[in-house]
Design a protein around this motif. Sequence first.
Motif, PDB file in Angstrom:
ATOM      1  N   VAL A  53       0.906  -1.097   0.195  1.00  0.00           N
ATOM      2  CA  VAL A  53      -0.264  -0.106   0.778  1.00  0.00           C
ATOM      3  C   VAL A  53       1.010   1.058  -0.073  1.00  0.00           C
ATOM      4  CG1 VAL A  53      -1.646   1.187   0.858  1.00  0.00           C
ATOM      5  CG2 VAL A  53      -2.196  -1.325   1.646  1.00  0.00           C
ATOM      6  N   ASN A  56       4.331   3.679  -4.362  1.00  0.00           N
ATOM      7  CA  ASN A  56       3.613   4.352  -5.501  1.00  0.00           C
ATOM      8  C   ASN A  56       4.408   4.248  -6.832  1.00  0.00           C
ATOM      9  OD1 ASN A  56       1.689   5.483  -3.232  1.00  0.00           O
ATOM     10  ND2 ASN A  56       1.622   7.127  -3.825  1.00  0.00           N
ATOM     11  N   PHE A  58       4.318   5.349 -10.706  1.00  0.00           N
ATOM     12  CA  PHE A  58       3.786   6.317 -11.886  1.00  0.00           C
ATOM     13  C   PHE A  58       4.326   5.278 -12.795  1.00  0.00           C
ATOM     14  CE2 PHE A  58       1.753  10.070  -9.338  1.00  0.00           C
ATOM     15  CZ  PHE A  58       1.845   8.853  -7.831  1.00  0.00           C
ATOM     16  N   ASP A  61       4.507  10.100 -15.423  1.00  0.00           N
ATOM     17  CA  ASP A  61       3.508  11.078 -14.545  1.00  0.00           C
ATOM     18  C   ASP A  61       2.147  10.377 -14.217  1.00  0.00           C
ATOM     19  OD1 ASP A  61       5.900  11.611 -14.300  1.00  0.00           O
ATOM     20  OD2 ASP A  61       5.750  12.990 -16.286  1.00  0.00           O
ATOM     21  N   GLU A  62       1.879   9.078 -13.839  1.00  0.00           N
ATOM     22  CA  GLU A  62       0.390   9.426 -13.731  1.00  0.00           C
ATOM     23  C   GLU A  62       0.370   7.808 -13.233  1.00  0.00           C
ATOM     24  OE1 GLU A  62      -2.716  10.277 -14.155  1.00  0.00           O
ATOM     25  OE2 GLU A  62      -2.185  11.754 -15.229  1.00  0.00           O
ATOM     26  N   ARG A  65      -3.027   3.632 -10.037  1.00  0.00           N
ATOM     27  CA  ARG A  65      -4.142   2.969  -8.973  1.00  0.00           C
ATOM     28  C   ARG A  65      -5.477   4.070  -9.628  1.00  0.00           C
ATOM     29  NH1 ARG A  65      -2.362   5.559  -2.892  1.00  0.00           N
ATOM     30  NH2 ARG A  65      -1.322   6.703  -4.179  1.00  0.00           N
ATOM     31  N   TYR A  66      -5.085   5.139 -11.120  1.00  0.00           N
ATOM     32  CA  TYR A  66      -6.184   5.895 -11.218  1.00  0.00           C
ATOM     33  C   TYR A  66      -6.266   4.989 -13.181  1.00  0.00           C
ATOM     34  CZ  TYR A  66      -6.995   7.835  -7.108  1.00  0.00           C
ATOM     35  OH  TYR A  66      -6.814   8.682  -5.559  1.00  0.00           O
ATOM     36  N   THR A  81       8.049   4.752 -11.990  1.00  0.00           N
ATOM     37  CA  THR A  81       9.067   6.201 -11.254  1.00  0.00           C
ATOM     38  C   THR A  81       8.089   5.547 -10.195  1.00  0.00           C
ATOM     39  OG1 THR A  81       8.403   8.210 -12.139  1.00  0.00           O
ATOM     40  CG2 THR A  81       9.133   8.416  -9.618  1.00  0.00           C
TER      41      THR A  81
ATOM     42  N   LEU B 307      -2.573  10.538  -1.686  1.00  0.00           N
ATOM     43  CA  LEU B 307      -1.363  10.412  -2.202  1.00  0.00           C
ATOM     44  C   LEU B 307      -0.450   8.677  -0.951  1.00  0.00           C
ATOM     45  CD1 LEU B 307       1.002  10.963  -3.910  1.00  0.00           C
ATOM     46  CD2 LEU B 307       2.492  12.490  -2.470  1.00  0.00           C
ATOM     47  N   GLN B 310      -1.202   4.857   3.555  1.00  0.00           N
ATOM     48  CA  GLN B 310      -0.339   4.596   4.932  1.00  0.00           C
ATOM     49  C   GLN B 310       1.072   4.393   5.013  1.00  0.00           C
ATOM     50  OE1 GLN B 310      -1.139   0.362   4.786  1.00  0.00           O
ATOM     51  NE2 GLN B 310       0.645  -0.316   6.286  1.00  0.00           N
ATOM     52  N   ARG B 367      10.710  16.229 -10.951  1.00  0.00           N
ATOM     53  CA  ARG B 367       9.737  15.404 -11.753  1.00  0.00           C
ATOM     54  C   ARG B 367       8.149  16.076 -10.875  1.00  0.00           C
ATOM     55  NH1 ARG B 367      10.157  10.782 -14.615  1.00  0.00           N
ATOM     56  NH2 ARG B 367      11.935  10.727 -15.282  1.00  0.00           N
ATOM     57  N   LEU B 368       7.420  16.361 -12.442  1.00  0.00           N
ATOM     58  CA  LEU B 368       6.134  16.464 -11.813  1.00  0.00           C
ATOM     59  C   LEU B 368       4.628  15.344 -11.991  1.00  0.00           C
ATOM     60  CD1 LEU B 368       4.475  20.112 -13.300  1.00  0.00           C
ATOM     61  CD2 LEU B 368       4.677  19.223 -10.518  1.00  0.00           C
ATOM     62  N   LEU B 369       4.712  15.131 -10.725  1.00  0.00           N
ATOM     63  CA  LEU B 369       3.788  13.247 -10.681  1.00  0.00           C
ATOM     64  C   LEU B 369       2.534  13.812 -11.206  1.00  0.00           C
ATOM     65  CD1 LEU B 369       5.808  10.965  -9.231  1.00  0.00           C
ATOM     66  CD2 LEU B 369       6.142  11.085 -11.505  1.00  0.00           C
ATOM     67  N   THR B 370       1.020  13.266 -11.024  1.00  0.00           N
ATOM     68  CA  THR B 370       0.060  14.017 -10.713  1.00  0.00           C
ATOM     69  C   THR B 370      -0.426  13.326 -10.406  1.00  0.00           C
ATOM     70  OG1 THR B 370      -0.310  13.739 -13.433  1.00  0.00           O
ATOM     71  CG2 THR B 370      -2.709  14.365 -12.312  1.00  0.00           C
ATOM     72  N   ARG B 372      -3.741  12.278  -7.788  1.00  0.00           N
ATOM     73  CA  ARG B 372      -5.750  12.414  -7.998  1.00  0.00           C
ATOM     74  C   ARG B 372      -5.851  12.641  -6.209  1.00  0.00           C
ATOM     75  NH1 ARG B 372      -6.313  13.343 -13.556  1.00  0.00           N
ATOM     76  NH2 ARG B 372      -4.763  11.665 -14.742  1.00  0.00           N
TER      77      ARG B 372
END
Lengths: 89, 406
Positions: A53, A56, A58, A61-62, A65-66, A81, B307, B310, B367-370, B372
Motif C-alpha cells: 500500500v 506509489n 507512476f 507521471d500518472e 492506482r488510477y 517512477t 497520496l 499508509q 519531475r511533476l507527478l499527477t 488524484r
Amino acid sequence: MARIKLPTVLRPHTEGSAVVEVDGRTVGEVFSALVERYPSLESQLRGDGGLAVFVNVFVDDEDIRYLDGLDTPVGDDSEITILPAVAGG
Amino acid sequence: MVEPVTGAGFQGETMPLSYQELVAKAKKVISEIEPIDLEARLGSDVVLIDIREPDEFEQGAIPGAKLIPRGLLESSIPNAVPDPDTEVVLYCAGGARSALAAQTLQEMGYRRVHSLAGGFGRWKTEGHPWDVPRSLTRDQKIRYSRHLLLPEVGEEGQARLLESRVLLVGAGGLGSPAALYLAAAGVGTLGIVDFDVVDESNLQRQILHDTRRVGLPKVESARESLTALNPDVVVEAHETRLGADNVVDIMSGYDLVVDGGDNFPTRYLVNDASLHLKIPVVHGAIFRFEGQASVFSPYEGPCYRCLFPQPPPPELAPSCAEAGVLGVLPGIIGSIEAMEAIKVLLGIGEPLVGKLLTYDALTEDFRLLTVRRNPDCPACADEDNPPAIVEYDQFCMPAGSVARTV
C-alpha cells in the motif's frame, strides 16, 4: 525497454542503480522482471495480493492506482517512477 | 526695447481659457459615465483608475480602482493599460480632473475612456460602495519595491501578504528557508510550532539558527532571526509538540500551513486537522538526496492520505537523524514551499494542487507527478465527515484506515 526510476531507499537493492531498464508489456511484468534481477526488492515492493500500500507507482507521471494497476500497459519508452513516502524535514 | 505683450496674438481658439472653461470644453468631447452605471459594471473587465493624489486615495476609494495620480497618468498608462481598446473609467474627486485626463487619454489613442460624472464625491454621497484601500508605509514601499514592480503582486498583493497568517510546522531543515523567505517577503504573521532546542548537528542545514543559539528553543531562535530580518513580521511561537490534543487549536486562525515536520504521525495529524479547518497545507519532505513538494487544498485537490494512505514500515522510512541528509536539499525544497505558500496567498499562478514535485539532487532531476483525489479516501472523501483527530504511533498505524468520530 521500460525505464524504472528507483528512490534512494531502494537503491541498495539494485547495486546502487537509480535507473534500471527491463522488458515487460505491463507494470506487473516489468516488476516481475525487476524482482527476478534483484530478488531482495521483492519484500520491499510486494504486499497482500500485489503492491504494498505504501508503494506509489507512476507510469509516465500518472499514478497506476488510477490507471489499470499492475495491468497498466507499459510502452517501450515509458518511464516508471517508484515513489516512496518520505517524512524528513 | 522689449515690445510690450499685446492681445494681438490671442485670437479665436487660442483665447486663454479659465479652468472651468477648460473642463467644460473637455466634457464636450469625452464620455461621462453615471455612478449607477459604473456600479453595475464593477468587477467586469473595465479598468478603473483613480487619478487623485495618494493622500486622497488612502482615505477612501472605489473597490478595485488602481491609483495613478494625474501627474503620472500619461507616462504610466502604456504600462497599466497596454491595449488602447480596453475600456477605462477615470475618476477624481469631483469629475473635473478626470474629464481633462480622459481627453488626454483619447488624444493618446485610448478609444473607450469615460470619466466618472461627479467623481468620488458624488459616488460616495449616492451611497455606492467604497472602502479604505490597503496601503503601504514609505518604508514598506522601499523594502518591498521589487515585489511592487511585479504586476502579479503590486501594492494590493503586498498588503495582502502583510495581512496573511502562515503557520510553519517545524523550525528545522524545511522550516528554516521557508520561514526566512516568507518573513523577507513580508508575510505579516508567522506562527512556528517546534518543541525542540537548537543542537549543533542542526546547523549544517537549519539556517534559521546559529552557533551562539545552541541550546536555545528553536522557536526563540527563529523569532530572533525573523524579526531581525524583517521588523514587519510578528512571530507567534508555539513551543510545544504538535499532538491530537492541540493541533486544531494551534492551526485555527492561520490562512495556510507550511508542513516542514520530520515524521509521519505529525504529517497525518496536520492533514486531518487541515480537513477540519479547511486550511491549505504546503507539503515538503526530504530524504538524503531526494525531496518532494505539493499543495494539499482541502476538498479541492487530493489530501496527504490520498497520496499516502499508509506510511511505509520504519525500515523503509528512516528519519534524517538515522539516514542523513545533504544540507542544501531542505534549502531547495523549503524554498519551493515558501514559493507555493506565496502563490496560494496571492492567488497567482498554478500552485502544486494535484501535483507532486519530486527532486533528485544526485541526478538533478525535477519531475511533476499527477496526484488524484481518491474518491474513496478515508480522510477527505466526505466533506461532511472529516476524520477524527487521533494521534498515530508511527509503528502501529492501521492499514489504510483512519479513525472516525461516530
